[in-house]
Design a protein around this motif. Structure first.
Motif, PDB file in Angstrom:
ATOM      1  N   ALA A 168      91.448  42.713 -44.000  1.00 22.04           N
ATOM      2  CA  ALA A 168      92.027  42.204 -45.246  1.00 22.04           C
ATOM      3  C   ALA A 168      90.944  41.554 -46.118  1.00 22.04           C
ATOM      4  O   ALA A 168      90.869  41.788 -47.327  1.00 22.04           O
ATOM      5  N   GLN A 169      90.104  40.753 -45.484  1.00 18.75           N
ATOM      6  CA  GLN A 169      89.047  40.062 -46.245  1.00 18.75           C
ATOM      7  C   GLN A 169      88.043  41.050 -46.832  1.00 18.75           C
ATOM      8  O   GLN A 169      87.572  40.884 -47.952  1.00 18.75           O
ATOM      9  N   ILE A 205      88.613  44.198 -47.656  1.00 21.11           N
ATOM     10  CA  ILE A 205      89.264  44.856 -48.797  1.00 21.11           C
ATOM     11  C   ILE A 205      89.141  43.957 -50.025  1.00 21.11           C
ATOM     12  O   ILE A 205      88.772  44.403 -51.117  1.00 21.11           O
ATOM     13  N   GLN A 206      89.431  42.680 -49.821  1.00 17.63           N
ATOM     14  CA  GLN A 206      89.403  41.743 -50.941  1.00 17.63           C
ATOM     15  C   GLN A 206      87.988  41.579 -51.502  1.00 17.63           C
ATOM     16  O   GLN A 206      87.781  41.627 -52.716  1.00 17.63           O
ATOM     17  N   SER A 240      86.880  44.631 -53.386  1.00 15.47           N
ATOM     18  CA  SER A 240      87.611  44.836 -54.646  1.00 15.47           C
ATOM     19  C   SER A 240      87.114  43.890 -55.733  1.00 15.47           C
ATOM     20  O   SER A 240      87.272  44.153 -56.909  1.00 15.47           O
ATOM     21  N   VAL A 298      96.495  43.463 -51.981  1.00 16.70           N
ATOM     22  CA  VAL A 298      95.401  42.484 -51.885  1.00 16.70           C
ATOM     23  C   VAL A 298      94.867  42.170 -53.282  1.00 16.70           C
ATOM     24  O   VAL A 298      94.658  41.013 -53.642  1.00 16.70           O
ATOM     25  N   MET A 299      94.659  43.204 -54.084  1.00 15.70           N
ATOM     26  CA  MET A 299      94.066  42.989 -55.410  1.00 15.70           C
ATOM     27  C   MET A 299      94.991  42.197 -56.317  1.00 15.70           C
ATOM     28  O   MET A 299      94.541  41.392 -57.127  1.00 15.70           O
ATOM     29  N   THR A 342      99.575  43.075 -41.710  1.00 16.60           N
ATOM     30  CA  THR A 342      98.716  41.966 -41.270  1.00 16.60           C
ATOM     31  C   THR A 342      97.333  42.135 -41.909  1.00 16.60           C
ATOM     32  O   THR A 342      96.741  41.147 -42.355  1.00 16.60           O
ATOM     33  N   ALA A 343      96.848  43.377 -41.935  1.00 18.48           N
ATOM     34  CA  ALA A 343      95.488  43.635 -42.404  1.00 18.48           C
ATOM     35  C   ALA A 343      95.387  43.744 -43.916  1.00 18.48           C
ATOM     36  O   ALA A 343      94.467  44.373 -44.442  1.00 18.48           O
ATOM     37  N   SER A 344      96.355  43.171 -44.636  1.00 25.00           N
ATOM     38  CA  SER A 344      96.192  43.135 -46.095  1.00 25.00           C
ATOM     39  C   SER A 344      96.720  41.804 -46.626  1.00 25.00           C
ATOM     40  O   SER A 344      96.210  40.746 -46.237  1.00 25.00           O
ATOM     41  N   ALA A 399      97.462  38.379 -44.475  1.00 29.09           N
ATOM     42  CA  ALA A 399      96.390  37.584 -43.868  1.00 29.09           C
ATOM     43  C   ALA A 399      95.617  36.763 -44.898  1.00 29.09           C
ATOM     44  O   ALA A 399      94.721  36.013 -44.537  1.00 29.09           O
ATOM     45  N   LEU A 400      95.944  36.911 -46.176  1.00 31.51           N
ATOM     46  CA  LEU A 400      95.072  36.345 -47.202  1.00 31.51           C
ATOM     47  C   LEU A 400      95.689  35.179 -47.969  1.00 31.51           C
ATOM     48  O   LEU A 400      95.279  34.877 -49.082  1.00 31.51           O
TER      49      LEU A 400
END
Lengths: 316, 285
Positions: free
Chosen positions: A176-177, A179-180, A183, B179-180, B205-207, B210-211
């Protein structure tokens, strides 16, 4: 190792070879016969390679000898300097990266790295990264961003490693991190799928302004085998799953998931890695040129719009 | 959903079928529980504390201040790839829609949570395992953008097996999209709270899940990247006790708090009131 569907080609090639040897040994003129068979071979190749099924392409995407990230860095780039480690836990050999020049342009690169033989594959965990691999990738993204150099990512993974150690160290969190982080870069970014684009482990370094894919590579939410195991309850139905997932380069182009297809030499990139790498280099240079005029902010917005637009739904 | 199924299974097929079953068994300790009491206890077993899965609408009722929730989710799924496995995806969608009365696996809208203006999005595990396809991804992105545009906090309750296979690469792309979209909240300094419930795995979870600024998990919830079955196949060993449970995630530093459902709203409110720049200092609320 020949793939099952290539066997008729190999048999014909063998016959041509035998005929040539006979001609040489006996002095009999067999040139007309050889030419006939060679014409047949060209037709056969055209038929087989021109009508590849999705599952056959998946096999080509995994073929031994297909160019890996390090092969591309060695041959298409100059002065690649590998940088190691995530500054937190370890260096992950399943992701490589560092500094390089592309035709004189300074760039920062990362990529999944599969082994080129069984021994190296074991060392590189078959290109399946642990969290530290993605943390290394993020470090390199930051480096590119700080100095304003283009960031290039090569994707070739069956997926992020599904194991106890990876879960303990937050596999989902680092994906996730990553990807962020990617981006948010204010530099030109290109991702190129070399072989396998396995799910979140691929996307983690795939959030680029432009996403390119080699002709026989695949990219999807799950591998055909795992998809078949879940939906058909039998991993042997992978060819059907490969079909249903619409995971080929052409399908992905139609969906807008990739922006361009990089052609492979006939029979796949592993038949002529140098030729494939020349095409990769050309595509990267062309794409960098396209992104050249965009300001840091425009690059961010361009990427936002690109991914924001993906999906199919009905308003109601 | 699990609980509903439990109720159904226990219903006798004989003549008194329209007399509702009053009792059920706890999935954790097996104790016989009075259903009404279990409902009032937010489906947490009063005997052992086992958290049963809470339907999406009840989750909204539990978190939103009474009378404030206005549903905004309205998108319907398509079948962009014409996906067919043992059944066509279009047929599966119709079945899920019939079972849940929902168009896709998410229920969301605007509301107040402890007086703080919020966008609340709840994933519905009963719909295709809460999987994220184009609709879920788009609703989350719109939810984040709406929160940013209107100065609201964002609260997402995750319950999902991950990205939806039948939309393949398009589902995968929703990870990037969601996420974006969170950047819009960052820019406006608006808080985002993520609540991980049983189960939350894979591409969810993987997007976005989790953030968050603050991440809560419910006790005993299964949370991770790969599912336990996949991991067992990979390592060919039994998994350690409590592996991928909320408490394991807390121990490994992945979540901020593991909070009992009965105290969850109060804690979420404390976080939102603290972080939301529009809420004045108010100790002990």
């Amino acid at each position: 190792m020949p793939l099952e569907f290539e066997k008729p080609i190999l048999e014909l090639e063998k016959r041509i070879q035998e005929l040539k040897e006979t001609a040489k040994a006996t002095g009999v003129d067999l040139e007309a016969e050889v030419r006939l068979l060679e014409e047949r071979l060209a037709r056969l190749k055209g038929e087989i390679y021109g009508n590849l099924t999705p599952w056959q392409r998946v096999q080509l995407a995994r073929a031994q000898g297909r160019p890996t990230t390090l092969d591309v860095l060695e041959k298409a780039f100059q002065d690649f300097l590998e940088l190691h480690g995530d500054r937190a836990f370890a260096d992950d050999p399943a992701i490589v990266g560092g500094l390089a020049y592309l035709e004189g342009q300074k760039v920062v690169v990362v990529g999944h790295q599969k082994g080129r033989d069984t021994k190296e594959n074991l060392q590189r965990n078959f290109g399946m990264p642990h969290p530290e691999g993605y943390r290394k990738a993020m470090r390199l993204m930051d480096l590119a961003d700080r100095f304003g150099y283009p960031f290039l990512a090569f994707i070739d993974t069956p997926g992020a490693y599904p194991g106890v150690s990876a879960e303990e160290r937050g596999q989902a969190w680092v994906i996730a991190q990553s990807i962020q982080r990617m981006s948010r870069l204010r530099v030109p970014t290109i991702a190129l799928i070399l072989g396998e684009g396995g799910s979140g482990g691929a996307l983690a370094i795939g959030v680029a302004n432009r996403v390119l894919i080699l002709e026989n590579a695949w990219y999807s939410v799950i591998s055909p085998e795992s998809c078949a195991a879940i939906l058909w309850r039998d991993a042997k139905e992978a060819p059907k799953a490969a079909e249903a997932l619409k995971l080929t380069a052409q399908d992905l182009l139609a969906q807008g998931v990739v922006d361009a297809i990089v052609p492979e030499p006939e029979g796949g990139a592993h038949k002529d890695p140098e030729g494939a790498i020349r095409n990769i280099k050309e595509a990267l240079l062309k794409t960098l040129e396209e992104l050249k005029g965009l300001s840091p902010e425009a690059l961010y917005q361009d990427r936002y719009r690109r991914f924001r637009a993906l999906g199919a739904y009905a308003e109601s | 959903m699990a609980l509903e199924r439990l109720f159904r299974r226990k219903r006798p097929s004989g003549e008194n079928r329209d007399v509702p079953e009053l009792w059920t068994k706890c999935e954790g300790c097996g104790a016989s529980l009075y259903k009404k009491e279990l409902r009032e206890n937010l489906l947490v077993c009063p005997k052992c504390g086992h958290h049963h899965r809470l339907p999406a609408s009840e989750r909204v009722a539990m978190l939103a201040d009474p009378g404030t929730f206005q549903e905004t989710t309205r998108l319907a799924p398509l079948d962009p790839l014409g996906f067919v496995d043992t059944k066509p995806y279009a047929e599966r969608l119709r079945a899920y829609q019939g079972e849940t009365g929902r168009k896709d696996a998410i229920l969301g809208g605007t509301c107040a949570i402890g007086g703080v203006p919020a966008v609340l999005l709840v994933m519905d595990y009963a719909f295709a395992g809460g999987s994220m396809g184009s609709v879920v991804g788009e609703e989350i992105a719109r939810g984040a953008e709406k929160a940013a545009a209107e100065g609201r906090a964002l609260v997402i309750v995750a319950a999902s097996g991950g990205a939806r296979m039948q939309e393949a690469a398009l589902s995968l792309m929703q990870m990037a999209k969601t996420v974006m979209s969170l950047d819009r909240l960052w820019e406006r300094r608006l808080p985002y709270v993520s609540i991980l419930t049983d189960p939350t795995t894979g591409g969810v979870t993987a997007s976005f899940a989790a953030l968050a600024d603050v991440i809560f998990a419910e006790p005993g919830a299964l949370i991770g990247f790969a599912g336990p079955r996949v991991i067992r196949q990979t390592i060919r060993q039994e998994l350690p006790e409590g592996f991928q449970r909320a408490e394991f995630l807390l121990k490994h530093g992945m979540v901020d708090r593991v909070t009992d459902r009965r105290k969850l709203k109060a804690e979420v409110v404390r976080v939102l009131r603290h972080l939301h720049p529009g809420v004045p200092y108010a100790p002990g609320v």
